[in-house]
Design an enzyme around this catalytic site. Structure first.
Site, short mmCIF file in Angstrom:
data_model
loop_
_atom_site.label_atom_id
_atom_site.label_comp_id
_atom_site.label_asym_id
_atom_site.label_seq_id
_atom_site.Cartn_x
_atom_site.Cartn_y
_atom_site.Cartn_z
N CYS A 1 43.57 38.97 19.50
CA CYS A 1 44.37 40.06 18.88
C CYS A 1 45.12 39.72 17.52
O CYS A 1 45.91 38.54 17.72
CB CYS A 1 45.39 40.66 19.97
SG CYS A 1 46.17 42.09 19.20
N CYS B 1 51.87 40.22 19.60
CA CYS B 1 53.17 40.43 20.32
C CYS B 1 53.81 39.05 20.86
O CYS B 1 52.87 38.37 21.51
CB CYS B 1 53.05 41.56 21.20
SG CYS B 1 52.32 43.04 20.56
N ASN C 1 54.82 39.11 32.66
CA ASN C 1 53.96 38.26 33.37
C ASN C 1 54.08 37.07 32.49
O ASN C 1 53.31 36.88 31.41
CB ASN C 1 52.40 38.65 33.56
CG ASN C 1 52.43 39.80 34.61
OD1 ASN C 1 52.71 39.58 35.75
ND2 ASN C 1 51.61 41.01 34.17
#
Ligand code: SAH
Ligand code: SF4
Length: 389
Positions: free
Chosen positions: A112, A116, A300
């Site tokens: 991606c 983030c 997580n």
């Protein structure tokens, strides 16, 4: 003529392809049903298709599934598949069974580019977009494999819900996403209702508008912060599409959305975005602007992030601020922990072709807020727990 992978087509695409072969429209519907409803991969199996068509197809088309590199099953029933998509890339797909539904979490890209901070996929960088066929192949494989494995009766479905919450940013791969969504929704294929197909996005504003016009399914928006300063840092795409623009797009989306709310996802990061003050800011942000629900996701962890999961009582306190203000808020149950199948842990194998890793490692360390104020919360639980949108 190149051999075409029929998983790439929605029904209109397949019809156009069949027309090129001189076949009538209803033939393409039959073929489409064989592929997606019955899971046939061999034209010879398609007994009610004219033999002449089967022979024609055998020369020009194929049904190319993804290669399964591995499968892991969690003690809670969650199953994670790693699919080899070639060129050193592999993507992950997760099946999450619950009493009343089976949800498949699908990947849209190998890696991606959004990057983030709290996301394992983002840390890996970006390699490439998946094609429509590679997106659909995840559902095709999981549905038909699970039907056999769970010994489902004819007509019973293994997968009732799809969430585009695997690896990648679906709205940065819109051209492939759209036909794939159409296959998911088509009554001749998986027949999922728009409410049961969720696209999750970090906020690609123009593409939220496109989705609204082309195929308005349920929308989840990864918010993670109530102000631009913090969101710029957590979700770099915010610098391009700041919160005000994102909320305006959400509001426009609601006109056509299959549900009358947007789901905001909020990943709870210890000392970063989890104070009651920030929860209050969130309330101010959404109150009177967008009809929404919040889904708080316990972070997580993965080793390179340098971040920690918010303690339970802080998550509860945060949820209470929102709930007390009348904002429906749930805390997501973490599933598949023991096989790293939870949100944001999907890493697959990605050749970073954009050197995201390098860029991330040169970014300033994240500012950790002290969160003493949040600690004196009671242990009352949020109203309800749920797994996915
Ligand atoms: N790119 C899309 C969809 C994939 S991520 C998006 O960002 O929305 C799916 C969800 O998992 C998003 O809400 C994302 O913010 C969340 N997520 C990412 N990393 C996470 C982590 N380490 N722990 C918990 N949730 C995470
Ligand atoms: Fe990409 Fe979503 Fe991960 Fe952000 S959270 S890096 S947008 S996959």
């Amino acid at each position: 003529m190149n051999v075409v992978n029929l998983l790439e087509f929605d029904l209109d695409g397949l019809t156009a392809f069949c027309e090129q072969l001189g076949e009538k429209r209803f033939r393409s519907t039959q073929l489409f049903r064989w592929i997606h409803q019955k899971g046939a991969s061999d034209f010879a199996q398609m007994s009610d298709l004219a033999k002449s068509l089967r022979e024609k197809l055998a020369g020009v088309a194929t049904l190319r599934p993804l290669a399964v590199a591995s499968e892991q099953a969690s003690s809670d029933g969650t199953i994670k598949w790693l699919f080899d998509v070639g060129g050193g890339d592999a993507v992950e797909t997760v099946f999450i069974p619950e009493d009343d539904r089976g949800t498949l979490c699908i990947s849209a890209q190998a890696g991606c580019a959004v990057g983030c901070r709290f996301c394992s996929t983002g840390h890996q960088g970006f390699s490439r977009n998946l094609s429509s066929g590679e997106i659909v192949a995840q559902l095709w494989y999981a549905e038909h494999h699970l039907r056999r494995r769970l010994k489902l009766a004819d007509g019973e479905r293994a997968i009732t819900n799809v969430v585009m919450m695997g690896m990648g940013e679906p709205l940065q791969n819109y051209a492939a996403l759209l036909p794939a969504l159409r296959v998911m929704l088509d009554d001749h294929a998986y027949g999922l209702s728009r409410r049961r197909v969720t696209v999750s996005t970090s906020g690609v504003v123009p593409m939220i508008d496109r989705l609204r016009d082309d195929c308005p399914v349920a929308l989840a928006v990864s918010l993670h912060a109530p102000n631009d300063a913090l969101r710029d840092d957590l979700v770099p795409l915010n610098r391009k599409y700041p919160i005000a623009e994102l909320l305006a797009a959400c509001k426009r989306y609601l006109d056509k959305a299959p549900r009358d709310f947007i789901t905001f996802e909020y990943c709870m990061l210890d000392g970063v975005n989890d104070t009651p003050e920030l929860a209050q800011q969130l309330v101010e942000l959404v109150r009177d602007t967008v009809s929404c629900k919040f889904n708080l996701i316990p972070f997580n962890p993965f080793p390179e992030s340098g971040l920690k999961r918010s303690p339970r009582d802080r998550v509860t306190a945060f949820a209470h601020v929102l709930q007390d203000a009348g904002v429906v808020t749930t805390v997501r149950k973490t599933r598949g922990d023991d096989i790293d199948a939870a949100c944001g842990q999907l890493a697959g194998e990605v050749q970073d072709r954009t050197r995201v890793k390098q860029r991330l490692s040169t970014r300033a360390p994240i500012r950790i807020h002290r969160a003493e104020d949040a600690r004196h919360s009671e242990d009352a639980a949020p109203s309800r727990q749920e797994t996915n949108a």
